[in-house]
Design a protein around this motif. Structure first.
Motif, mmCIF file in Angstrom:
data_model
loop_
_atom_site.group_PDB
_atom_site.id
_atom_site.type_symbol
_atom_site.label_atom_id
_atom_site.label_comp_id
_atom_site.label_asym_id
_atom_site.label_seq_id
_atom_site.Cartn_x
_atom_site.Cartn_y
_atom_site.Cartn_z
ATOM 1 N N ASN A 1 4.178 -11.766 8.602
ATOM 2 C CA ASN A 1 3.013 -12.629 10.084
ATOM 3 C C ASN A 1 2.808 -11.796 10.970
ATOM 4 O OD1 ASN A 1 4.198 -14.844 8.856
ATOM 5 N ND2 ASN A 1 6.263 -14.744 9.458
ATOM 6 N N GLU A 2 2.796 -10.186 10.864
ATOM 7 C CA GLU A 2 2.313 -10.045 11.790
ATOM 8 C C GLU A 2 0.852 -9.323 12.276
ATOM 9 O OE1 GLU A 2 4.826 -5.078 12.095
ATOM 10 O OE2 GLU A 2 5.781 -6.367 13.127
ATOM 11 N N ILE A 3 0.541 -9.469 13.008
ATOM 12 C CA ILE A 3 -1.403 -9.560 12.999
ATOM 13 C C ILE A 3 -1.675 -8.243 13.200
ATOM 14 C CG2 ILE A 3 -3.419 -10.269 14.322
ATOM 15 C CD1 ILE A 3 -1.941 -12.961 14.673
ATOM 16 N N LYS A 4 -2.349 -7.441 12.166
ATOM 17 C CA LYS A 4 -2.848 -5.940 12.269
ATOM 18 C C LYS A 4 -4.005 -6.064 12.778
ATOM 19 C CE LYS A 4 0.020 -4.759 8.283
ATOM 20 N NZ LYS A 4 -0.055 -3.780 7.106
ATOM 21 N N ARG A 5 -4.437 -5.360 13.856
ATOM 22 C CA ARG A 5 -5.841 -5.553 14.291
ATOM 23 C C ARG A 5 -6.373 -3.860 13.910
ATOM 24 N NH1 ARG A 5 -6.562 -10.183 16.475
ATOM 25 N NH2 ARG A 5 -4.358 -10.705 18.154
ATOM 26 N N LEU A 6 -7.715 -4.347 13.098
ATOM 27 C CA LEU A 6 -8.272 -3.368 12.785
ATOM 28 C C LEU A 6 -9.924 -3.224 13.457
ATOM 29 C CD1 LEU A 6 -8.928 -4.647 9.427
ATOM 30 C CD2 LEU A 6 -7.631 -2.959 9.816
ATOM 31 N N THR A 7 -10.072 -1.741 12.824
ATOM 32 C CA THR A 7 -11.210 -1.126 14.429
ATOM 33 C C THR A 7 -12.178 -1.663 14.261
ATOM 34 O OG1 THR A 7 -11.073 0.433 13.106
ATOM 35 C CG2 THR A 7 -9.176 0.691 15.371
#
Length: 642
Positions: free
Chosen positions: A211-217
């Protein structure tokens, strides 16, 4: 068996040797036990004599000092300080027996004085008169008791150990058993609860990580969006979703009212528009040049397009594979370096799509590959150099070929796995032509179960029979004496009757730009060619048109039904059992229709227009013949022939 017998003999010999060794050990042990009493008795007698000599020997020597020396003076060795407990007791017993005074069997350090006094009294009473009796004094003596060394005997015949359980094992009570069982159960429950807690903790952690939202560059996002794998994934999965969304199904249908709804549907028009395929990216400013249904997948239809004059940077030719379950865009899109005039699915390989180009090339695409052709013919004089308007795959599964015809009168035979050069080439020439001998072929078709002879339509409005090989009474090539001469304009299409009714397979239709459509009966291919020019007349002429007739196709299931498409955009269904002059049904699309294609079941027909749209119509009741339709059409055909 001999090897097994030898192994048994060796084991018997080994057991006999073990028994012999055991017997020898037993005899040696018995001899040792027999010799031990004798040795001990000799030793005891020697000790007694030494003791007596020490008592009655040299008077100057003090007995007390001797006894003290023999008893345990510090610094003496273990052998000099005295013998064991058993030797001392036996010596004292022997002395007491000789002297006549009893001596106790066991002696302790505290009882040494008593033993000494007793020995002294006995000695004094046992000596003769007149002899001086030595005086004895009381002394203490320490006796060391050494247990004998235990002898361990090992018997090699014993291979297993017996139970060492003590015979006096205490039996547990029921309360003790219940208590222990309860403790074991509690321990198992605690262990199980710990494992469940650990598993639940791991699942919770895994869900939390998911459920962790991975933030992409921005760089990562741009790399993903530009990658070919991502584009392929989105294209495939979105196509699947669109198929499901485009499915026309009313999930709120009330089946109790199905009868009334069916009655309403049957009262309406039987020829209805079911689908219309159009995509601005594919068919904008293009015209449909040809259509073909897949023989393996009934929901796929291929459409060939010419070039877009308003987009010079786009590919000149396009072949789009449309899916009836995917309405917004095509399933596959193939590109060609020139206008695609003909397209066809291979009946023996559903993944292969063949096309004929305006440049004279034969193109082959594979649905498992990319959008560009996997094979194509070279632009040389070995093949076609003029537009290819005719394609046909003939033969069987194990031996089939592709036949193509171009407007320069060249007919070529190709192997689909090798398009470098044709297997055979036939030049169609006619000496009676005024300017050139070449015959400009615009269309061709084969009769059912016929692979060596076919009919071609030409730009001059005449149809000819062509033989692929020499045969009795006719040579390979164009038969110029037997001509199907009736049209006054180019023939746009030829279509033989399908094999659904074997007695009508020699009938074929021709559609022409002279605003007419004609019905013909083909001359038998096995019949020798005529030696003088002769014109074959049509069986019937259909002239109820107001523009060019671009295509005409027989129904694959109904013997007397065929469809036609004309320049006014009208699709007409003809039933010769009902009317020979007017169509049974017709619909107008508004723009000119170039090509027609029936699906294998005969329930749908596709029509391609000059606006680049592919229309799919439901035929309705005409898709299923009645029991007497074959007989009726046989009578009509016989009347037309007569």
């Amino acid at each position: 068996m001999d090897q097994r017998r030898e192994e048994l003999e060796k084991k018997r010999a080994k057991l006999a040797e073990l028994r012999r060794q055991r017997e020898e050990r037993k005899r040696a042990a018995m001899q040792v036990r027999e010799q031990q009493p004798t040795t001990s008795s000799k030793i005891d007698s020697q000790d007694i004599n030494d003791l007596v000599n020490s008592l009655v020997g040299d008077r100057a020597r003090s007995p007390t000092s001797q006894l003290s020396t023999a008893s345990g003076t510090p610094g003496l060795s273990r052998e000099a300080s005295g013998v064991g407990r058993d030797r001392s007791i036996s010596s004292a017993t022997s002395v007491g027996t000789q002297i006549g005074s009893p001596v106790p069997r066991a002696a302790t350090p505290g009882s040494s004085a008593v033993a000494g006094s007793t020995i002294a009294a006995g000695v004094s009473s046992g000596f003769p008169a007149g002899q001086r009796v030595p005086e004895f004094k009381t002394s203490e003596m320490v006796i060391f008791d050494f247990p004998p060394k235990e002898k361990i005997v090992y018997n090699k015949e014993v291979q297993t150990s017996e139970s060492t359980e003590a015979p006096d094992t205490v039996l547990l009570t029921e309360e003790e058993i219940e208590r222990r069982v309860k403790e074991i159960r509690e321990k198992d429950e605690k262990h199980r609860a710990a494992k469940e807690e650990e598993r639940a903790r791991r699942e919770t952690e895994a869900k939390a990580r998911e459920n962790e939202i991975k933030r992409l560059t921005d760089e990562q996002r741009a790399g993903i969006l530009e990658s070919s794998d991502f584009a392929t994934f989105v294209d495939q999965k979105s196509r699947i979703v669109e198929r499901a969304l485009d499915e026309d199904y009313d999930f709120m249908v009330d089946y109790t009212l199905a009868a009334a709804k069916d009655a309403e549907d049957t009262s309406g028009e039987r020829l209805k528009l079911a689908l219309a395929f159009h995509d601005d990216k594919v068919s904008r400013n293009r015209s449909v040049m040809d259509l073909a249904w897949s023989s393996r997948f009934p929901e796929l239809v291929a459409a060939a397009y010419n070039r877009n004059p308003m987009a010079p940077n786009e590919p000149d030719g396009i072949v789009a594979i449309w899916n009836t379950h995917l309405r917004e865009r095509p399933e596959f899109v193939f590109y060609a370096p020139s206008d695609v005039l003909r397209v066809s699915f291979s009946e023996f390989n559903p993944n292969i799509v063949v096309g004929g180009a305006y440049s004279g090339q034969i193109l082959l695409w594979d649905t498992r590959s990319k959008a560009h052709p996997v094979l194509k013919t070279p632009l040389t004089a070995n093949g076609h150099t003029h537009p290819v308007y005719s394609l046909k795959v003939v033969g069987s599964t194990n031996a089939h070929q592709l036949l193509s015809a171009s407007t320069d009168g060249l007919v070529c035979s190709w192997q689909l796995d090798m398009l470098a050069q044709p297997q055979e080439a036939i030049e169609l020439t006619h000496p009676a032509h005024l300017r050139t001998d070449e015959v400009s072929v615009t269309c061709m078709d084969f009769a059912d179960n016929e692979t060596t002879a076919f009919i071609v339509g030409t730009a001059e409005g005449v149809a000819y029979q062509v033989n692929r090989y020499d045969r009795a009474g006719s040579k390979a090539g164009l038969n110029g004496f037997d001509a199907y001469r009736a049209h006054t304009a180019p023939i746009n299409s030829i279509d033989f009757h399908p094999p659904s009714a074997s007695e009508f397979t020699d009938l074929f239709l021709t559609a022409s730009s002279d605003w007419t459509m004609r019905l013909w009966r083909a001359r038998p291919a096995a019949k020798p060619a005529s030696t003088v020019p002769s014109d074959i007349r049509p069986l019937h002429v259909f002239d109820a048109f107001d523009d060019y007739v671009y295509d005409a196709k027989w129904s694959p299931v109904h013997p007397s039904v065929f469809a036609s498409a004309d320049g006014t955009g009208r699709l007409s269904l003809w039933n010769l059992n009902q009317d020979m002059e007017l169509p049974a049904q017709s619909v107008a699309s508004g723009r000119a229709l170039n090509k027609l294609a029936w699906d294998r079941s005969g329930r749908r027909i596709a029509a391609g227009g000059v606006d680049g749209t592919v229309y799919v119509y439901d035929v309705g009741d005409l898709s299923a013949p009645r029991p007497d339709d074959h007989a009726k059409f046989a009578r009509i055909a016989s009347e037309l022939t007569a």
